[in-house]
Structure formats: structure tokens, C-alpha cells
Design an enzyme around this catalytic site. Structure first.
Site, short mmCIF file in Angstrom:
data_model
loop_
_atom_site.label_atom_id
_atom_site.label_comp_id
_atom_site.label_asym_id
_atom_site.label_seq_id
_atom_site.Cartn_x
_atom_site.Cartn_y
_atom_site.Cartn_z
N ASP A 258 0.85 -1.19 0.00
CA ASP A 258 0.00 0.00 0.00
C ASP A 258 0.89 1.25 0.00
O ASP A 258 1.76 1.39 0.86
CB ASP A 258 -0.89 -0.04 1.26
CG ASP A 258 -2.04 0.95 1.20
OD1 ASP A 258 -2.40 1.39 0.09
OD2 ASP A 258 -2.59 1.28 2.27
N GLY B 44 -7.78 8.04 7.45
CA GLY B 44 -8.08 8.37 8.85
C GLY B 44 -9.52 8.81 9.00
O GLY B 44 -10.30 8.81 8.04
#
Length: 285
Positions: A85, A182
């Protein structure tokens, strides 16, 4: 079942109007939970590994060995890909591929467009020679991913997306369209018009980063416009931390990590199962 690239699983997802979840690994319990959830749901799954998480777990080879060992011990029969990632460079992508990763993301979106094309093309050439799938990014996803901090969201340009796909041969594209890494501050505001345009222009499965906190109706809309991979990490981390706090608050004498990490693993597993059902990937393996 051996590890696979994510190319075929994403093509199948796009053609059949569902998305495969990428769930990030942070330690042994996260890996167990995600694999167990995938097997129970009969869902294909992508195990996301950031460079920071790989360092925390001692390196790319260790991550691959943990996954391979668990797949054997847990009798995992569904398709599983290990995906780097936000790979920061060609060298990091090559290192992950050589360690046994079956998919990589090269994130050269922070530099000039031509530089992104050049680096991504180099990664694609090496990855495809090893049967490994490649994801690239355009625009800027907000929030923080490991050491990469993006203050604002910069939307991907549809014409640049089409050019990137045509000139590099990537298998899947992550266009930045309003999602963030987030927790969200306020309501997510995704650029569906651009998503539809990019999906139609490129023809490749699209990736939605920052999948935590996006309403189900928006997830379904994104899938209808060609999004076939949705990344989730924060939601699992929050569920895990909440459960650990609950266990330790209920009994201050607990010191055996299995007594609090076991319940945390179950909390992650439940969260992943919920996401797989929301994304429509259950019973698609």
C-alpha cells in the site's frame, strides 16, 4: 490456496458490481482476523501492507511468511492477495515483489505527471514480468498514511487518468476524489461525477482509498461507477483499540496479552465481516 494477484479478482468485482476490501495488516492478530473473516464470508480479500507496517512487522519477507503460514494453518480456500500500500519508490515495490508480494501500489502522485508516468511504467514492467498486479494514484487523498501527510484533497483529472492508464498499463487506478485517510472531519464529499467519467474513460477497476466512515449509499454509488477495491484500516484499528481498553478497564489485573489481544482480534473480524457484506464481496469467492 496460493497467493494471487488482485487483477482477476478486481475484474470480476467490476463486472459483477461489487468491491473487494483491502484490509491493512498491523500485526499477527489483524492478519488472523482478516483471513478468518474472508474464509467465513467466502470472500476474496486483499491484505494491504504499508511500508511502515512492514517495518513494524520486521520486513516484507516476514509479512509474507506470516500470511502463508496462517493460510495453511487456517485452511484458507478463498483468493488472497498481499498488496504493498502506497509504495514510495520503484525500489520499494521491487523489494516487496521479490519478497513474495502479489500486488503493489506505486504512489508517485506527489510529483509531476510525467514523472508519475515514468516511475509507474518502470514498476509495471517489472511487476508484470513476475505476474504481479499494479495500482497507481492520481491526485491527492487527504489525511495521513504512514509518513505521507496530505493536507488537502486534490481531485484527479479524468484526462490525466486516461493517459496514465494508456501509457503505463496499470491494472487498477486510485483517483483522488474527496476521500481521506483516517477519520473524517465532517461528512465525506466524494466526486461522483468525476468518478463516473474516469471509470468510463479508463475502463480499469477503480480504487477508493480512505473507506472508513463513508456511508453505505456512497459506497454503493461508487461501486456502480466502477470502484472495485475499497481500502479500510482506521475502522479496524479503532475497533481493536476500543476492545483492548474495555478489557483492561474491566480487570486491572490482566497481563497476558492473549486475554486482551484475543478479544481485539474478534472485534477486527466482526468489523471486516460487516465491510465485506457492505461491499457485496461475501460469497463471491
Amino acid at each position: 490456496m496460493p497467493l494471487v494477484s488482485m487483477k482477476d479478482m478486481l475484474i470480476n468485482a467490476k463486472e459483477n458490481s461489487y468491491a473487494v476490501g483491502q484490509f491493512n495488516l498491523n500485526n499477527l492478530e489483524f492478519t488472523q482476523a482478516i483471513l478468518q473473516a474472508a474464509e467465513e464470508e467466502k470472500s476474496p480479500v486483499i491484505l494491504g501492507v504499508s511500508e511502515g507496517a512492514a517495518r513494524y512487522m520486521s520486513g516484507f519477507k516476514t509479512v509474507v511468511k506470516i500470511v502463508e503460514g496462517l493460510m495453511e494453518d487456517l485452511n484458507i480456500t478463498v483468493p488472497v492477495a498481499i498488496h504493498l500500500d502506497h509504495g514510495s519508490s520503484y525500489d520499494k515495490c521491487k523489494e516487496a515483489i521479490d519478497a513474495g508480494f502479489t500486488s503493489v501500489m506505486i504512489d508517485a502522485s506527489h510529483g509531476p505527471f510525467e514523472e508519475n508516468i515514468e516511475i509507474t511504467s518502470k514498476v509495471v514492467e517489472y511487476a508484470h514480468s513476475k505476474g504481479v498486479s499494479v495500482e497507481a494514484e492520481l491526485g491527492t487523498v487527504g489525511g495521513q498514511e504512514d509518513d505521507v501527510v496530505a493536507d488537502g484533497v486534490i481531485y484527479a483529472d479524468p484526462k490525466e487518468c486516461q493517459e496514465l492508464v494508456e501509457r503505463t498499463g496499470i491494472d487498477t487506478l486510485a483517483p483522488a476524489l474527496g476521500s481521506v485517510h483516517g477519520p473524517y472531519k465532517g461528512e465525506p464529499n466524494l466526486g461522483f461525477k468525476e468518478m463516473e467519467e474516469i471509470g468510463a474513460a479508463t475502463g480499469v477497476p477503480l480504487v477508493l482509498h480512505g473507506g472508513t466512515g463513508i456511508p453505505t449509499k456512497d459506497i454503493q454509488k461508487a461501486i456502480s461507477y466502477g470502484t472495485a477495491k475499497i481500502n479500510v484500516n482506521t475502522e479496524n484499528q479503532i475497533a481493536s483499540a476500543k476492545k483492548v481498553r474495555e478489557v483492561l478497564a474491566a480487570d486491572s489485573e490482566v497481563y497476558d496479552p492473549r486475554k486482551y489481544m484475543g478479544p481485539a482480534r474478534e472485534a477486527i473480524k466482526a468489523t471486516v465481516i460487516g465491510k465485506m457484506r457492505e461491499f457485496g464481496s461475501s460469497n463471491q469467492a
